[in-house]
Design a protein around this motif. Structure first.
Motif, PDB file in Angstrom:
ATOM      1  N   GLY A   1       0.812  -1.207   0.000  1.00  0.00           N
ATOM      2  CA  GLY A   1       0.000   0.000   0.000  1.00  0.00           C
ATOM      3  C   GLY A   1       0.846   1.258   0.000  1.00  0.00           C
TER       4      GLY A   1
ATOM      5  N   SER B   1       1.765   2.930  -5.407  1.00  0.00           N
ATOM      6  CA  SER B   1       1.156   1.610  -5.231  1.00  0.00           C
ATOM      7  C   SER B   1       0.382   1.291  -6.497  1.00  0.00           C
ATOM      8  CB  SER B   1       0.215   1.621  -4.014  1.00  0.00           C
ATOM      9  OG  SER B   1      -0.565   0.451  -3.976  1.00  0.00           O
TER      10      SER B   1
ATOM     11  N   VAL C   1      -2.087  -4.023  -3.686  1.00  0.00           N
ATOM     12  CA  VAL C   1      -3.035  -4.456  -2.661  1.00  0.00           C
ATOM     13  C   VAL C   1      -4.323  -4.972  -3.305  1.00  0.00           C
ATOM     14  CG1 VAL C   1      -4.435  -3.742  -0.686  1.00  0.00           C
ATOM     15  CG2 VAL C   1      -2.104  -2.861  -0.945  1.00  0.00           C
TER      16      VAL C   1
END
Length: 246
Positions: free
Chosen positions: A137, A189, A193
């Protein structure tokens, strides 16, 4: 304090967290979720309903009660980072249209303290009160890049959990990523995730230079990455504003 009150408090916390994570649940589902006999679940629900922390719907399922709102509001008002960041976060949301996160390190987990929701919020894995490990993240990796002590401890635990094929799972990947973040000033990111979701993150320091957390903007990959340079500037400006208030 005897072990029985501690156990009751732990069971209560488990039940409330189960309702927060899963939404309204019946007694059987609660019993399974927190590994508690059904008669004990009924007694615990009665106690929590009495103080307004849960309510029981007409269909018999329990859900979080309005008393939780008072506790949540009081908890947020007591966190200085939240008070310092809210105006800047709202402005970031207005300018980018994306979800804006405020996160901080708590017990080697990066916890979401607050957010301003964007238009694609249902895709987000991280929500207020929830957490991610330091290796995954935008906010997590922004914090890890600037916290040398944390980084040395985290790297010892490699390989790391893989959320998607893009998650950094080796110590070398994470160390190289931290160096790039420090050089660039922000983290990227790219689906590490949640597939299809991207985010940019910057560290938050207080006026004494102490690392206090991180800010990020997150949304659909195609809504974030094409605006990387623009969003990074806005994030740094927001972080400077928050730092001046801490």
């Amino acid at each position: 304090m005897s072990s029985k009150p501690i156990k009751v408090m732990a069971n209560s916390a488990d039940l409330l967290n189960a309702l927060a994570d899963k939404g309204p649940l019946g007694v059987a589902d609660i019993a399974d979720a927190i590994s508690m006999p059904r008669p004990s679940v009924y007694r615990l629900l009665d106690a929590l309903a009495h103080v307004g922390l849960i309510t029981v719907r007409q269909d018999g399922r329990a859900q979080l009660g309005t008393g939780i709102l008072h506790l949540a509001s009081a908890a947020l008002s007591g966190i200085p980072e939240v008070a310092a960041a809210r105006t800047a976060m709202q402005r970031l949301n207005d300018l980018t249209g994306q979800t804006v996160y405020l996160c901080a390190l708590r017990d080697r987990r990066v916890v979401c303290l607050d957010w301003v929701e964007g238009t694609k919020v249902t895709l987000m894995l991280l929500k207020p009160g929830e957490s991610l490990p330091p290796h995954a993240g935008a906010t997590s990796r922004a914090i890890l890049a600037y916290d040398e002590s944390l980084r040395s401890k985290v790297l010892e635990a490699a390989p790391f959990r893989e959320f998607t094929p893009q998650t950094l799972t080796s110590a070398k990947q994470l160390e190289d990523d931290a160096a790039r973040i420090r050089e660039r000033g922000y983290s990227v990111s790219d689906q590490d995730v949640t597939v299809g979701v991207a985010a940019l993150g910057v560290p938050l320091f207080d006026s004494n230079g102490l690392l206090r957390g991180a800010l990020s903007v997150a949304g659909l990959r195609d809504d974030v990455l094409p605006h990387q340079a623009e969003f990074a500037v806005l994030l740094r400006e927001a972080a400077d504003e928050v730092s001046a208030r801490l």
